[in-house]
Design a protein around this motif. Structure first.
Motif, mmCIF file in Angstrom:
data_model
loop_
_atom_site.group_PDB
_atom_site.id
_atom_site.type_symbol
_atom_site.label_atom_id
_atom_site.label_comp_id
_atom_site.label_asym_id
_atom_site.label_seq_id
_atom_site.Cartn_x
_atom_site.Cartn_y
_atom_site.Cartn_z
ATOM 1 N N MET A 249 0.830 -1.203 0.000
ATOM 2 C CA MET A 249 0.000 0.000 0.000
ATOM 3 C C MET A 249 0.866 1.256 0.000
ATOM 4 S SD MET A 249 -3.454 -0.120 0.174
ATOM 5 C CE MET A 249 -3.968 1.182 1.295
ATOM 6 N N CYS A 250 1.932 1.236 0.807
ATOM 7 C CA CYS A 250 2.813 2.398 0.890
ATOM 8 C C CYS A 250 3.541 2.646 -0.426
ATOM 9 C CB CYS A 250 3.846 2.200 2.005
ATOM 10 S SG CYS A 250 3.166 2.290 3.669
ATOM 11 N N GLY A 251 3.745 1.603 -1.201
ATOM 12 C CA GLY A 251 4.463 1.756 -2.454
ATOM 13 C C GLY A 251 3.629 2.278 -3.600
ATOM 14 N N HIS A 252 2.288 2.204 -3.477
ATOM 15 C CA HIS A 252 1.447 2.546 -4.627
ATOM 16 C C HIS A 252 0.268 3.466 -4.325
ATOM 17 C CE1 HIS A 252 3.543 -0.167 -7.287
ATOM 18 N NE2 HIS A 252 3.428 -1.137 -6.414
ATOM 19 N N PHE A 253 -0.017 3.715 -3.053
ATOM 20 C CA PHE A 253 -1.277 4.392 -2.766
ATOM 21 C C PHE A 253 -1.189 5.707 -1.994
ATOM 22 C CE2 PHE A 253 -5.384 3.482 -4.044
ATOM 23 C CZ PHE A 253 -6.330 3.816 -3.084
ATOM 24 N N PRO A 254 -0.011 6.124 -1.494
ATOM 25 C CA PRO A 254 0.020 7.384 -0.735
ATOM 26 C C PRO A 254 -0.327 8.588 -1.606
ATOM 27 C CG PRO A 254 1.990 6.094 -0.330
ATOM 28 C CD PRO A 254 1.299 5.464 -1.502
ATOM 29 N N ALA A 282 6.048 4.966 -4.757
ATOM 30 C CA ALA A 282 6.513 5.742 -3.605
ATOM 31 C C ALA A 282 7.423 4.876 -2.749
ATOM 32 C CB ALA A 282 5.330 6.246 -2.781
ATOM 33 N N ASN A 283 8.340 5.510 -2.055
ATOM 34 C CA ASN A 283 9.299 4.804 -1.217
ATOM 35 C C ASN A 283 8.981 4.932 0.263
ATOM 36 O OD1 ASN A 283 10.638 4.094 -3.531
ATOM 37 N ND2 ASN A 283 12.600 5.031 -2.970
ATOM 38 N N ILE A 284 9.646 4.099 1.056
ATOM 39 C CA ILE A 284 9.575 4.164 2.520
ATOM 40 C C ILE A 284 10.987 4.416 3.011
ATOM 41 C CG2 ILE A 284 9.007 2.930 4.641
ATOM 42 C CD1 ILE A 284 7.202 1.097 2.923
ATOM 43 N N SER A 285 11.179 5.457 3.789
ATOM 44 C CA SER A 285 12.505 5.733 4.340
ATOM 45 C C SER A 285 12.692 4.945 5.629
ATOM 46 C CB SER A 285 12.661 7.236 4.608
ATOM 47 O OG SER A 285 11.662 7.682 5.521
ATOM 48 N N GLY A 286 13.946 4.704 5.986
ATOM 49 C CA GLY A 286 14.192 3.959 7.217
ATOM 50 C C GLY A 286 15.570 3.343 7.256
ATOM 51 N N SER A 287 15.763 2.450 8.226
ATOM 52 C CA SER A 287 17.056 1.823 8.453
ATOM 53 C C SER A 287 17.283 0.661 7.495
ATOM 54 C CB SER A 287 17.114 1.305 9.890
ATOM 55 O OG SER A 287 16.146 0.278 10.066
ATOM 56 N N LYS A 288 18.494 0.073 7.562
ATOM 57 C CA LYS A 288 18.794 -1.106 6.754
ATOM 58 C C LYS A 288 17.869 -2.255 7.122
ATOM 59 C CE LYS A 288 23.664 -0.162 5.742
ATOM 60 N NZ LYS A 288 25.069 -0.662 5.878
ATOM 61 N N ALA A 289 17.549 -2.367 8.424
ATOM 62 C CA ALA A 289 16.638 -3.425 8.870
ATOM 63 C C ALA A 289 15.253 -3.248 8.254
ATOM 64 C CB ALA A 289 16.547 -3.432 10.399
ATOM 65 N N ASN A 296 13.245 -4.947 0.430
ATOM 66 C CA ASN A 296 13.761 -3.788 -0.291
ATOM 67 C C ASN A 296 12.698 -3.137 -1.172
ATOM 68 O OD1 ASN A 296 16.732 -3.073 0.161
ATOM 69 N ND2 ASN A 296 16.787 -5.316 0.053
ATOM 70 N N LEU A 297 11.423 -3.471 -0.904
ATOM 71 C CA LEU A 297 10.332 -2.774 -1.581
ATOM 72 C C LEU A 297 10.089 -1.405 -0.962
ATOM 73 C CD1 LEU A 297 7.771 -5.629 -2.292
ATOM 74 C CD2 LEU A 297 9.441 -4.582 -3.822
ATOM 75 N N SER A 298 10.844 -1.085 0.077
ATOM 76 C CA SER A 298 10.880 0.296 0.569
ATOM 77 C C SER A 298 11.488 1.181 -0.521
ATOM 78 C CB SER A 298 11.719 0.373 1.842
ATOM 79 O OG SER A 298 12.951 -0.304 1.664
ATOM 80 N N HIS A 299 12.267 0.560 -1.416
ATOM 81 C CA HIS A 299 12.770 1.228 -2.619
ATOM 82 C C HIS A 299 11.834 0.883 -3.782
ATOM 83 C CE1 HIS A 299 16.432 2.139 -0.423
ATOM 84 N NE2 HIS A 299 16.647 0.861 -0.194
ATOM 85 N N GLY A 335 8.810 8.667 2.575
ATOM 86 C CA GLY A 335 8.535 9.048 3.949
ATOM 87 C C GLY A 335 8.619 7.841 4.858
ATOM 88 N N PRO A 336 8.643 8.050 6.173
ATOM 89 C CA PRO A 336 8.677 6.945 7.129
ATOM 90 C C PRO A 336 7.430 6.074 7.002
ATOM 91 C CG PRO A 336 9.197 9.033 8.192
ATOM 92 C CD PRO A 336 8.675 9.359 6.837
ATOM 93 N N LEU A 337 7.541 4.816 7.410
ATOM 94 C CA LEU A 337 6.424 3.876 7.285
ATOM 95 C C LEU A 337 5.129 4.397 7.893
ATOM 96 C CD1 LEU A 337 5.504 1.009 6.369
ATOM 97 C CD2 LEU A 337 6.118 0.218 8.663
ATOM 98 N N PRO A 338 5.127 4.906 9.144
ATOM 99 C CA PRO A 338 3.849 5.386 9.715
ATOM 100 C C PRO A 338 3.209 6.494 8.884
ATOM 101 C CG PRO A 338 5.508 5.160 11.443
ATOM 102 C CD PRO A 338 6.224 5.013 10.129
ATOM 103 N N VAL A 339 4.040 7.381 8.349
ATOM 104 C CA VAL A 339 3.524 8.497 7.545
ATOM 105 C C VAL A 339 2.911 7.973 6.246
ATOM 106 C CG1 VAL A 339 4.163 10.563 6.245
ATOM 107 C CG2 VAL A 339 5.143 10.152 8.512
ATOM 108 N N GLN A 340 3.587 7.039 5.600
ATOM 109 C CA GLN A 340 3.095 6.498 4.340
ATOM 110 C C GLN A 340 1.835 5.656 4.542
ATOM 111 O OE1 GLN A 340 4.498 8.508 2.434
ATOM 112 N NE2 GLN A 340 5.662 7.257 0.992
#
Length: 374
Positions: A249-254, A282-289, A296-299, A335-340
């Protein structure tokens, strides 16, 4: 489609130059693939299998609360790893270049009720080709949600926050139904179609296999811990479903992610295809974890530009891709996961209601020609 076109300032020549620059990034990564990348995926697979085995072993004693918590947490993470960083990416062909028959898109099967071959067709061939094109990309709303103000509103859409929540809880089953195109195939005539029946039987076999493994064999092996193990496995599947649904959802709907009309891709060039991937993700920012646990779908932007590149290379690619966004004055939605997550769900609620006021549509070259002709 519901705001001023964010790419209107680009000329046709600039779009094709952008495409060439992105091709160069892709070629550089392909030329640099090697043993380090192969060692990465093998290490991840080994770690996932070890974690799952240990977690299932701990759950044999799940009648004791500490063992239940530890085993459930471990199994949840193992299932997320299997689906996100391993299964999803192997089935994209990201590791086919290794020529390892055990880690290949044609032989891999994952811990999921949707058969790999059906998922590859609906996801790799359709979704990634027609990203965010209404009427072509069924991933966009999964056929149960209104995703754009220009789509006709029906009272059914009032329930889309509920439909989306249910889909999130049982996401793997929702994906299996989506891969089958179950909605349009429920018609009596379509149900008799031999091809559909064969695919439905394949899904049925995969579901039986998954249910037997998770809800029969493993709980039975737990003996007196049967019910706690059953509950632990259900919880792990629920956690995995909610997590993967949230990431997607964060990758396609924000807010800020663009959707496109079917006619807008007629005669689409390579550069225009790249541009649509950039504006439709859309991306999700955050740590390597965080990046690892999302597969890596945060990218997501980089993944849609280069779906067959090894996932462990997306972080380095993202730096170069973001520089191109800045060069061509495009918005890099992240943006960060909670924001997205909040942004995506806010959009789900907003579009569940009829439009109060008609929004201006994107002024594409095709629209401008139509207005001049009129």
């Amino acid at each position: 489609m519901t705001a001023i076109d964010p790419t209107a300032h680009l000329t046709a020549e600039q779009i094709e130059e952008l495409g060439r620059e992105l091709d160069a990034i892709r070629d550089e990564v392909i030329a640099g693939r090697g043993e380090k990348d192969a060692a990465y995926i093998r290490k991840v697979i080994s770690a996932q299998r070890t974690l799952e085995l240990v977690s299932r072993g701990v759950l044999l004693f799940s009648m004791f609360p500490p063992a239940w918590v530890l085993g459930t947490a471990g199994l949840s993470v193992a299932k997320i790893m299997d689906n996100m960083e391993i299964g999803h990416n192997i089935l994209h062909g990201q590791w086919d270049w290794m020529r390892d028959p055990k880690i290949h898109s044609t032989t891999w099967e994952w811990d999921h009720v949707s058969p790999a071959d059906q998922w590859k067709h609906s996801h790799n061939e359709l979704h990634h080709t027609y990203t965010n094109v209404i009427g072509k990309d069924n991933d966009l709303g999964y056929g149960i949600m209104r995703v754009d103000e220009d789509q006709k509103w029906h009272p059914f859409h009032l329930g889309q926050p509920l439909w989306n929540f249910i889909n999130a809880c049982f996401f793997e089953y929702g994906i299996a139904a989506y891969d089958l195109e179950l909605g349009k195939n429920l018609h009596k005539r379509r149900r008799k179609n031999p091809e559909f029946r064969a695919r439905a039987r394949a899904v049925g076999r995969k579901i039986r296999k998954q249910v037997l493994k998770d809800y029969v064999i493993h709980p039975l092996l737990s003996g007196p811990s049967f019910l706690p193990t059953l509950a632990a496995t259900f919880t792990a599947n629920l956690v995995r479903n909610l997590w993967s649904h949230s990431v997607i959802m964060c990758g396609h709907f924000p807010e800020g992610v663009q959707v496109f009309e079917r006619r807008s891709i007629k005669g689409e060039t390579r550069g225009q295809w790249y541009l649509r991937q950039m504006m439709g993700s859309a991306n999700i920012s955050g740590s390597k974890a965080m990046h690892f646990m999302t597969g890596n779908l945060s990218h997501q932007i980089e993944h849609h530009l280069f779906p067959d590149l090894p996932s462990n290379r997306y972080a380095e690619v993202a730096v170069k891709v973001r520089a191109l966004f800045e060069k061509y004055e495009l918005e890099y939605v992240t943006g960060p996961l909670p924001v997205q997550v909040f942004s995506a769900w806010r959009k789900v609620f907003r579009l569940s209601l009829p439009n109060r006021k008609k929004q201006p549509v994107v002024q594409t070259p095709e629209r401008e020609k139509e207005l001049v002709a009129a």
